[in-house]
Design an enzyme around this catalytic site. Sequence first.
Site, PDB file in Angstrom:
ATOM      1  N   ASP A 424       8.410   1.109 -10.266  1.00  0.00           N
ATOM      2  CA  ASP A 424       6.854   1.270  -9.636  1.00  0.00           C
ATOM      3  C   ASP A 424       6.245   0.669 -10.788  1.00  0.00           C
ATOM      4  OD1 ASP A 424       4.728   2.591  -8.362  1.00  0.00           O
ATOM      5  OD2 ASP A 424       4.999   4.314  -9.856  1.00  0.00           O
ATOM      6  N   THR A 426       2.232   2.057 -11.496  1.00  0.00           N
ATOM      7  CA  THR A 426       1.358   3.044 -12.046  1.00  0.00           C
ATOM      8  C   THR A 426       1.989   4.099 -12.485  1.00  0.00           C
ATOM      9  OG1 THR A 426      -0.131   2.292 -10.392  1.00  0.00           O
ATOM     10  CG2 THR A 426      -0.797   4.322 -11.624  1.00  0.00           C
ATOM     11  N   THR A 727       4.984  -1.654  -5.906  1.00  0.00           N
ATOM     12  CA  THR A 727       3.528  -0.894  -6.169  1.00  0.00           C
ATOM     13  C   THR A 727       2.688  -0.789  -4.910  1.00  0.00           C
ATOM     14  OG1 THR A 727       1.652  -0.801  -7.562  1.00  0.00           O
ATOM     15  CG2 THR A 727       2.232  -3.107  -6.897  1.00  0.00           C
ATOM     16  N   ASP A 729      -0.319  -0.648  -5.407  1.00  0.00           N
ATOM     17  CA  ASP A 729      -1.756  -1.325  -5.957  1.00  0.00           C
ATOM     18  C   ASP A 729      -1.712  -2.785  -4.963  1.00  0.00           C
ATOM     19  OD1 ASP A 729      -2.611   0.848  -7.306  1.00  0.00           O
ATOM     20  OD2 ASP A 729      -2.238  -0.354  -9.259  1.00  0.00           O
ATOM     21  N   LYS A 840       9.162   0.658   0.115  1.00  0.00           N
ATOM     22  CA  LYS A 840      10.098   0.657  -1.356  1.00  0.00           C
ATOM     23  C   LYS A 840      11.327   0.974  -1.150  1.00  0.00           C
ATOM     24  CE  LYS A 840       6.169   2.069  -4.488  1.00  0.00           C
ATOM     25  NZ  LYS A 840       5.882   2.963  -5.395  1.00  0.00           N
ATOM     26  N   ASP A 860       7.714   7.383 -11.049  1.00  0.00           N
ATOM     27  CA  ASP A 860       7.173   8.680 -11.486  1.00  0.00           C
ATOM     28  C   ASP A 860       6.593   9.711 -10.447  1.00  0.00           C
ATOM     29  OD1 ASP A 860       3.771   8.476 -12.540  1.00  0.00           O
ATOM     30  OD2 ASP A 860       4.919   7.200 -11.300  1.00  0.00           O
ATOM     31  N   ASN A 863       5.737   9.173  -4.118  1.00  0.00           N
ATOM     32  CA  ASN A 863       5.614   8.093  -3.260  1.00  0.00           C
ATOM     33  C   ASN A 863       7.263   7.259  -3.763  1.00  0.00           C
ATOM     34  OD1 ASN A 863       4.626   7.560  -5.769  1.00  0.00           O
ATOM     35  ND2 ASN A 863       3.982   5.607  -4.899  1.00  0.00           N
TER      36      ASN A 863
END
Length: 1194
Positions: A424, A426, A727, A729, A840, A860, A863
């Site tokens: 991941d 973020t 990610t 993002d 993911k 972390d 998700n």
Amino acid sequence: MARGRRRKFHVSKLYSFACVRPKFEEDHSQLGGPGFSRVVSANDPEDAINLSYGSNYVSTTKYTLATFIPKSLFEQFRRVANIYFLISGCLSFTPLAPYTAWSAVFPLIVVIGATMAKEAVEDWRRSQQDTEVNNRKVKVHQGDGNFDYTEWKKLRVGNIVKVDKDEFFPADLILLSSSYENAICYVETMNLDGETNLKLKQSLEATSIFQSDSSFKDFKAIIRCEDPNASLYSFVGSMEHDDKQYPLSPQQLLLRDSKLRNTDYVYGAVIFTGHDTKVMQNATSPPSKRSKIERKMDKIIYLLLSALVLISAVGSIFFGIATHDDLEDGKMKRWYLRPDQSKIYFDPNRAPAAAVLHFLTAMILYGYFIPISLYVSIEIVKVLQAIFINQDIQMYHEESDKPAHARTSNLNEELGQVDTILSDKTGTLTCNSMEFIKCSIAGTAYGHGVTEVERAMTRTKGTPLINELDDEDHEENHVDAKSAIKGFNFEDRRIMNQNWVNEPHADAIQKFFRLLAICHTCIPEADKDSGKISYEAESPDEAAFVIAARELGFEFYQRTQTSISLHELDPMSGRTVERSYRLLNILEFSSSRKRMSVIVQDEEGKLLLLSKGADSVMFERLAKNGREFEEKTKEHLNEYADAGLRTLVLAYRELDEEEYMTFNKKFMAAKNLVSADRDEKIEEAADMIERDLILLGATAVEDKLQVGVPECIDKLAQAGIKIWVLTGDKMETAINIGFSCSLLRQGMNQIIITLETPEIIGLVKSGNKDAIAKASKDSVIHQIREGRKLISSSSAESFALIIDGKSLTYALEDGVKDMFLQLAIGCASVICCRSSPIQKALVTRLVKTGTRKVTLAIGDGANDVGMLQEADIGVGISGAEGMQAVMSSDVAIAQFRFLERLLLVHGHWCYRRISSMICYFFYKNITFGLTLFLFEAYASFSGQPAYNDWFMSFYNVFFTSLPVIALGVFDQDVSARFCLKFPMLYQEGVQNVLFSWTRLLSWMFNGILNAIAILFFCTSAFQHQAFRKGGEVVGFEVLGATMYTCVVWVVNCQMALSVSYFTLIQHIFIWGGVALWYLFLLVYGAIIPTISTTAFMVFVEALAPAPSYWIVTLFVVLATLIPYFAFAAIQMRFFPMYHNMVQWIRLEGRADDPEYCQVVRQRSVRPTTVGVSARLDKVSQLITRKVHHAVHSL
């Protein structure tokens, strides 16, 4: 911020593309139908009990009290060896058993019991973490307008809860009201989608009037909505209140595990609890993961079982033939076997039946080929290895007080075999904070800050930073820059402290920072006590820009719906003055526009368009007279990108009134459209005005990586590990992070797969879903094929694959995913953007099943749970807020950088230790088991064991088990420092060279040779010579005890030769195992003969006084170990493995010789294509080429 103070500023009116209040649409027609049947009586939780809605209790454990025994036993008897020993144990209670029943059952009970105890302890720890979450407290309406704290687990559907600032939402809620007057709130969803920018939520107007605890005294509402599902981004429902119905949308939904930010409090009605919440619907049950070594171990067990059946069958055939031919002149040839005690077993007239019974006896007797204590020994070793991982001070994060935590020990050796890491972004690679660090204004570069990437490159190259060598003041400035201003790490005395007025282009600098202070959507907040301004921003980079402007003299302090006010320095007077700018329009940022603009009017009446955006769209919009600093700015942008910084280009233009009025008319008309082409019309209007800009410069913001991320990625890349970033993002952000952490670099070919093409966008507007899906899939397939052609046509170049979430949907479909995987495998870096949690997990599954290599996922947030559970190893970052990822992980660490030590040190050690341990286990059991077979062959396959019953039972439990456990816990081929200095050591695990079939079979062959040597030398030495004073030869019990002594000595000395790193504990266990055998022989032999049987006084009266016993033992040990010693010496000297080469470096004291070490590193199996080292190598190659070119030009 005072609690309870009502906010009067309507944030929703700030945006030019303002959200419209939800209205009933076709989606809501489904309410009451299948999948949309949930009915919630708000403020009446008793109704939820009647409707049998679940509680808010959440469990992530594998077992319950009811399921532990059956489920755990099932786990144990998935192992074929345990099934075999269970059957053998049952047969040991029959007359067929060659030894007593309890001596057979006791080891099985110990093994199963110890493993189940370990499983219970690990699941209890998961239960403790669940208990911590379930016992969190939140304010719940108790009736009569009173709110009191209640544990999360006691929440029921329909409860009204009050959540305060910086608290997590305990369940899925419908927002009813907030501390803001218009009932908005800010929500951080980092645990759900990985994004740090705050989401704006707003309640229905009908419920926004409930502003205090007492107002909920008589509140009643009926909520009808969709049933529990895993979709995080959609919600369909309605609320009936005061006999009126209101539509509900995702705008009113607050999800469990998201967090309330920048809002004093909110009230909400619980609609989904516990495992019905969307975050838990996205989670899957904790899988029972087994390592590849353990699965291969099962194959070895099958092989040994096959060998066991074969030799039992061979022995039974020979026994049947011998039994058939046993009668001679009516007398038994083998009278000494006392056939009169058996009805069938030795009956020559029933030889076939005797052979079958002998087969069953042999299957029990030769069971020592199968190492019963292997599994329990491995379990013990893995638990101790996990303790060492947990206690490693080098992986302790002092700031958060979080050590590493191996939550399960089943996968320790997998840590040393990771081929691909799926990470991941973020909160995993980054710290969720941006820092303004450099800028380019009017062609001049400002800022002496040093990025993480630059520090990593400097440490790798071994030279001081250029910026720090410019002059001593810069060194001091750099130290001073580490102030406590979040988002600001800029230092340059030329423009700080109002010195910019003395610069040659002071006017451009003024416009630059004024643009930063105006062109944004931030909201200022003044601290009541200190008066200091802080900002609420949609994204961290926007906050960093506004903070930078404030620190450099352009403080944004007030915003209304129509104006923005600044405190800025007046260059003429040298004083700070207040200036107000009338806010006319905001042209918002989007992934397709890649820019944001505002149109304002200053106090002098000038109309200004202020714009900031990506260089790819901004440079093409510059006016001919606005390109004065273009070349210099581009040069600086390249330097910033190389340093891993995120960049934006700033430009402006003055507008005349007629031009603005034309634009505004078209823009407002587009905004008021309700047709499908509304966004297109808005974009056309914006595009019309955002032209002929004048370049001011560029910003460089560091998306602050966690400490040590570039160095960690560099080491992992040198170890040959591939790294993928998954990610949520947007693509631009992910690409910038790729540069920051050195997964991407300048000059690397980027293969971008996206559906943001004019053709697809045109189809989307048409609304034909089938045509869109077909065209999108065809486009993705075409882009994948083109990418594969590009890679195959250029073997020398390195490639990076970047794909967005929409494209990924089609790339993961059957028929496409294999092509996509082949493309991804051919790339040095892979970045998947806008990935949903399920995507993911699917990508992780694709890599795991497609490559058949070990995958590690690290994240972390909630998700990331699916990804962590799908991967072979899931690593949770415990330093970030929220515990969902940690609770679903196999290993928890506080920072990404600890992954370097976890894999390259602990992973390498654990893999080597477990591999060596298993090989040795099979060796020692084959050595022992084959002596039983050979002795039985020597004794006419009579079913007579060579050893006493308890000798055999204790062989694996006491006399040889502790040394192998010490090997698995303490052995090191090289130290931690050398593991990190030579990352390519790690490839031994990835290629599985230490647990290959060749290595396994060679150890087994060694065991066969040793068994043959032990039986041959012992029988040859004692067969024809007197052993006692009376001239008698040795008896069965003396020969068996002598052979057993030789076996114990040989296997323990073999262990001593196999150990690379001796500790006191290993010496105690190895030689203590030998001493324990002699002690046991003394004590057991002293027990009455009815118990000790053949061992009665055998050592004291027979073995110890006989010199031949000691001579034979010494001779056998030397004869069996010298060949192995010679082989190992030749291999290490002339055919060294990678770890042997590093051991030679250490032995010869050349560990600090850079040239010699470089020669060893060049034995790398894979070239390093990402990371700081790859970036430096590329720079060195470019410099070399330039030098060669310059030389040839002369």
